[in-house]
Design an enzyme around this catalytic site. Structure first.
Site, PDB file in Angstrom:
ATOM      1  N   THR A 131     -11.488  -3.030   2.530  1.00 20.55           N
ATOM      2  CA  THR A 131     -12.496  -2.069   2.965  1.00 20.55           C
ATOM      3  C   THR A 131     -13.085  -1.322   1.778  1.00 20.55           C
ATOM      4  O   THR A 131     -12.429  -1.140   0.755  1.00 20.55           O
ATOM      5  CB  THR A 131     -11.905  -1.047   3.954  1.00 20.55           C
ATOM      6  OG1 THR A 131     -10.801  -0.377   3.337  1.00 20.55           O
ATOM      7  CG2 THR A 131     -11.455  -1.726   5.225  1.00 20.55           C
ATOM      8  N   ASN A 135     -14.203   2.175   0.532  1.00 24.40           N
ATOM      9  CA  ASN A 135     -13.956   3.591   0.806  1.00 24.40           C
ATOM     10  C   ASN A 135     -15.140   4.395   0.280  1.00 24.40           C
ATOM     11  O   ASN A 135     -15.437   4.372  -0.920  1.00 24.40           O
ATOM     12  CB  ASN A 135     -12.651   4.015   0.114  1.00 24.40           C
ATOM     13  CG  ASN A 135     -12.164   5.371   0.568  1.00 24.40           C
ATOM     14  OD1 ASN A 135     -12.930   6.319   0.610  1.00 24.40           O
ATOM     15  ND2 ASN A 135     -10.891   5.461   0.899  1.00 24.40           N
ATOM     16  N   GLU A 187     -14.197   4.351   5.825  1.00 26.45           N
ATOM     17  CA  GLU A 187     -14.021   3.035   5.213  1.00 26.45           C
ATOM     18  C   GLU A 187     -14.782   1.987   6.014  1.00 26.45           C
ATOM     19  O   GLU A 187     -14.844   2.070   7.241  1.00 26.45           O
ATOM     20  CB  GLU A 187     -12.547   2.653   5.161  1.00 26.45           C
ATOM     21  CG  GLU A 187     -11.665   3.630   4.391  1.00 26.45           C
ATOM     22  CD  GLU A 187     -10.204   3.233   4.487  1.00 26.45           C
ATOM     23  OE1 GLU A 187      -9.839   2.178   3.929  1.00 26.45           O
ATOM     24  OE2 GLU A 187      -9.435   3.979   5.127  1.00 26.45           O
TER      25      GLU A 187
END
Length: 290
Positions: free
Chosen positions: A191, A193, A239
């Site tokens: 992911t 962030n 995220e």
């Protein structure tokens, strides 16, 4: 200024459908009377200077606000710094210094009930007394006028569909991709962030279907807002798992669009249950985003 102008004044946070209608009215007057179309926006929001503890969250950053306003066809977006000196100006002083002297305004388009100047004493009548033609324009709405306040409330509740209806596009936040806990990578779902503005209007905790915009290209994304309760997280993060992007995004600017809320943020009984749900979230996101 190349020629006299018609000016619309406001913060225009979010540039929602009501703002858009107001600005389009400005453009109609500009065309009718051969005036330069100008929008004045304040940065920061006056409440951030006057009552910082009561200042609202931001629906978009200044650069995005200017981009959205200019995209409507306005010839000039004039950003006026709102500071203590400006706050102390009387309405008459503001009208003279900014509207008449700086922008050569002949016509002003404002939302119904617009107030300005020290202690918000300036009204449409103040502008008329300064020699300006004034149009007061009621903002659009279903039962009540569309407002940034209503949109913030919808975002805070996680109702991004309602927010989008008032914005005329998905709610979004922007920032720079930074290094996080990197748990997603370990689980097979790396992911990005997002480090965003501290006053950004972040939606309620949950998982959302949406898009990530990188260099002007939209990529379907499953977006998580919350504290990662499965891992007893404490810090609230935003995220995004980009469905079709497999590259290093650290340090890049990214804009996230929230299209639909999928579910609450949950604490799962183990990693396997979490990964199974993430697969489902991605599948649903892909269906929604096409």
């Amino acid at each position: 200024m190349d020629r006299p102008s018609v000016v619309t004044i406001g913060v225009f946070d979010g540039v929602h459908v009501g703002h858009q209608a107001l600005i389009r009215h400005n453009l109609q007057i500009a065309q009718r009377f051969d005036l330069e179309s100008v929008v004045v926006t304040f940065e920061p929001n006056p409440l951030e200077v006057l009552r910082p503890d009561d200042a609202p969250t931001r629906l978009c950053e200044l650069s995005r606000r200017v981009e959205l306003i200019a995209g409507l066809g306005v010839e000039l977006v004039e950003v006026v710094e709102f500071d203590a000196d400006l706050a102390s100006q009387t309405a008459q002083e503001f009208a003279q210094a900014v509207l008449l002297d700086r922008l050569d305004a002949r016509h002003v388009v404002i939302g119904h009930g617009f107030r300005f100047g020290n202690r918000a004493r300036g009204t449409a009548e103040t502008l008329r007394e300064a020699g300006l033609a004034v149009d007061e324009y009621s903002l659009l709405g279903d039962v009540e006028p569309v407002s940034s306040t209503r949109i913030r409330a919808a975002v805070a509740a996680g109702d991004v569909v309602e927010a989008a209806a008032m914005l005329g596009r998905p709610h979004e936040i922007a920032g720079v991709v930074v290094i996080g806990e990197q748990r997603g990578r370990e689980l097979g779902f790396p992911t990005a962030n997002l480090e965003h503005h501290r006053r950004a209007a972040v939606p309620a905790d949950g998982v959302y279907a949406g898009a990530a915009v990188l260099d002007g290209v939209r990529h379907p994304a499953a977006i998580s807002v919350g504290t990662n309760p499965t891992f007893d997280g404490a810090e609230r993060t935003v995220e995004a798992y980009l469905l079709d992007v497999d590259s290093d995004l650290y340090g890049r600017r990214m804009r996230l669009e929230f299209v639909e809320r999928l579910r609450d943020t949950l604490a799962f009984d183990g990693v396997d249950a979490l990964v199974a749900q993430m697969h489902e979230d991605v599948a649903v996101t892909r269906r929604i985003m096409g």
